[in-house]
Design a protein around this motif. Structure first.
Motif, PDB file in Angstrom:
ATOM      1  N   THR A  90      -0.735  -3.776  -2.146  1.00  0.00           N
ATOM      2  CA  THR A  90      -2.108  -3.503  -1.713  1.00  0.00           C
ATOM      3  C   THR A  90      -2.627  -2.353  -2.562  1.00  0.00           C
ATOM      4  O   THR A  90      -1.948  -1.337  -2.732  1.00  0.00           O
ATOM      5  CB  THR A  90      -2.181  -3.142  -0.218  1.00  0.00           C
ATOM      6  OG1 THR A  90      -1.316  -2.039   0.061  1.00  0.00           O
ATOM      7  CG2 THR A  90      -1.785  -4.329   0.654  1.00  0.00           C
ATOM      8  N   PHE A 113      -5.961  -6.524   6.936  1.00  0.00           N
ATOM      9  CA  PHE A 113      -4.581  -6.132   6.682  1.00  0.00           C
ATOM     10  C   PHE A 113      -3.596  -6.989   7.477  1.00  0.00           C
ATOM     11  O   PHE A 113      -2.504  -7.295   6.987  1.00  0.00           O
ATOM     12  CB  PHE A 113      -4.382  -4.639   6.971  1.00  0.00           C
ATOM     13  CG  PHE A 113      -4.838  -3.761   5.844  1.00  0.00           C
ATOM     14  CD1 PHE A 113      -3.971  -3.421   4.819  1.00  0.00           C
ATOM     15  CD2 PHE A 113      -6.138  -3.288   5.788  1.00  0.00           C
ATOM     16  CE1 PHE A 113      -4.378  -2.618   3.766  1.00  0.00           C
ATOM     17  CE2 PHE A 113      -6.568  -2.488   4.741  1.00  0.00           C
ATOM     18  CZ  PHE A 113      -5.682  -2.157   3.721  1.00  0.00           C
ATOM     19  N   ASP A 114      -3.970  -7.393   8.684  1.00  0.00           N
ATOM     20  CA  ASP A 114      -3.098  -8.268   9.483  1.00  0.00           C
ATOM     21  C   ASP A 114      -2.928  -9.629   8.799  1.00  0.00           C
ATOM     22  O   ASP A 114      -1.803 -10.132   8.668  1.00  0.00           O
ATOM     23  CB  ASP A 114      -3.679  -8.471  10.888  1.00  0.00           C
ATOM     24  CG  ASP A 114      -3.533  -7.241  11.775  1.00  0.00           C
ATOM     25  OD1 ASP A 114      -2.791  -6.307  11.376  1.00  0.00           O
ATOM     26  OD2 ASP A 114      -4.185  -7.196  12.835  1.00  0.00           O
ATOM     27  N   ASN A 134      -3.442 -10.297   5.700  1.00  0.00           N
ATOM     28  CA  ASN A 134      -2.780 -10.097   4.416  1.00  0.00           C
ATOM     29  C   ASN A 134      -1.268  -9.972   4.585  1.00  0.00           C
ATOM     30  O   ASN A 134      -0.489 -10.509   3.807  1.00  0.00           O
ATOM     31  CB  ASN A 134      -3.338  -8.853   3.729  1.00  0.00           C
ATOM     32  CG  ASN A 134      -2.892  -8.756   2.294  1.00  0.00           C
ATOM     33  OD1 ASN A 134      -3.309  -9.563   1.466  1.00  0.00           O
ATOM     34  ND2 ASN A 134      -2.049  -7.797   1.981  1.00  0.00           N
ATOM     35  N   GLN A 135      -0.867  -9.271   5.644  1.00  0.00           N
ATOM     36  CA  GLN A 135       0.568  -9.113   5.897  1.00  0.00           C
ATOM     37  C   GLN A 135       1.209 -10.455   6.229  1.00  0.00           C
ATOM     38  O   GLN A 135       2.314 -10.764   5.760  1.00  0.00           O
ATOM     39  CB  GLN A 135       0.791  -8.121   7.043  1.00  0.00           C
ATOM     40  CG  GLN A 135       2.245  -7.717   7.211  1.00  0.00           C
ATOM     41  CD  GLN A 135       2.405  -6.529   8.148  1.00  0.00           C
ATOM     42  OE1 GLN A 135       1.504  -6.189   8.912  1.00  0.00           O
ATOM     43  NE2 GLN A 135       3.545  -5.876   8.095  1.00  0.00           N
ATOM     44  N   ASP A 136       0.503 -11.262   7.025  1.00  0.00           N
ATOM     45  CA  ASP A 136       1.015 -12.593   7.375  1.00  0.00           C
ATOM     46  C   ASP A 136       1.188 -13.466   6.136  1.00  0.00           C
ATOM     47  O   ASP A 136       2.167 -14.199   6.011  1.00  0.00           O
ATOM     48  CB  ASP A 136       0.061 -13.298   8.350  1.00  0.00           C
ATOM     49  CG  ASP A 136       0.145 -12.728   9.754  1.00  0.00           C
ATOM     50  OD1 ASP A 136       1.085 -11.957  10.030  1.00  0.00           O
ATOM     51  OD2 ASP A 136      -0.746 -13.040  10.569  1.00  0.00           O
ATOM     52  N   GLY A 191       1.248 -12.431   2.856  1.00  0.00           N
ATOM     53  CA  GLY A 191       1.942 -11.842   1.717  1.00  0.00           C
ATOM     54  C   GLY A 191       1.132 -11.853   0.441  1.00  0.00           C
ATOM     55  O   GLY A 191       1.673 -11.879  -0.669  1.00  0.00           O
TER      56      GLY A 191
END
Length: 229
Positions: free
Chosen positions: A36, A186-187, A189-191, A193
């Motif tokens: 990020t 961000f949630d 994006n984290q899921d 990758g």
């Protein structure tokens, strides 16, 4: 980790009448896959121009951009469009939803362009994740700014891009709504990758990324690890 974006000695100059304005001067940096990354700086520092060059929306006067293992300078406009459709997601300050399409249709468009199976099912799942499952049939004009940006988030992640470019994603939103959109960003994006590159004036938003590139007058002022990493 592999490099997903390599920018080398990038320069961009615009001509206005007899004057030349150098917007970017000898910009060099790279981004790892899954990182990020924030690009910050005052108005006129070249942030949005740099984002456009990195995404292949514009071409530099000097230097090179390698995106997802491909040098963009080697590609035709059609080839650039295919690369973006396959690898890149976008989120804009002004949402850029298609006004004649519903929320679901806006999310599904990239999936249909790629020939994905079950695009409506994927679209509804993403709208559910951003809290808009019950608004899928509404048009952009029937949605608030925050809701429109959440639709834009769902659309950006719908094709599972390798890299997502966000240009001032909270610029047109109030603080509370912007905070909610950032958390969703961000949630999601984290899921997924996904590699995330954000252009922003918001220092707090920039600090949530792993690394910050600071621009001033078209030059790199600093390329530093963020407090969040």
């Amino acid at each position: 980790m592999s490099k997903i974006l390599n920018v080398a000695h990038l320069g961009k100059t615009y001509t206005s009448g007899s004057k030349k304005l150098t917007v970017l001067d000898d910009i060099t940096f790279s981004i790892e896959a899954g990182e990020t990354f924030a690009i910050v700086g005052p108005s006129g520092s070249g942030k949005t121009t740099l984002l456009g060059l990195c995404a292949g929306l514009d071409r530099p006067d000097t230097g090179s951009v390698e995106l997802c293992g491909t040098y963009l300078g080697d590609l035709s406009e059609d080839e650039l469009a295919l690369l973006r459709n396959r690898e890149v997601g976008f989120i804009f300050q002004n949402f850029q939803l298609l006004p004649t399409l519903t929320a679901l249709e806006n999310v599904v468009v990239p999936l249909e362009l790629r020939g994905s199976k079950n695009p409506k099912s994927i679209g509804m799942d993403l709208l559910d994740k951003v809290g808009l499952k019950d608004r899928f049939h509404h048009y952009p004009s029937q949605l608030s700014g925050g809701e429109q940006q959440r639709v834009a988030l769902a659309r950006a992640f719908s094709s599972r891009p390798s890299i997502l470019f966000a240009d001032e994603p909270t610029g047109n939103l109030d603080q509370e709504t912007g905070d909610k959109v950032v958390q969703l960003l961000f949630d999601l994006n984290q899921d997924a990758g996904t590699t995330l590159v954000i252009v922003t004036h918001d220092v707090d938003l920039a600090r949530r990324t792993g690394r910050i590139l600071r621009l001033k007058g078209g030059k790199i002022l600093a390329n530093e690890t963020s407090e969040a990493s």
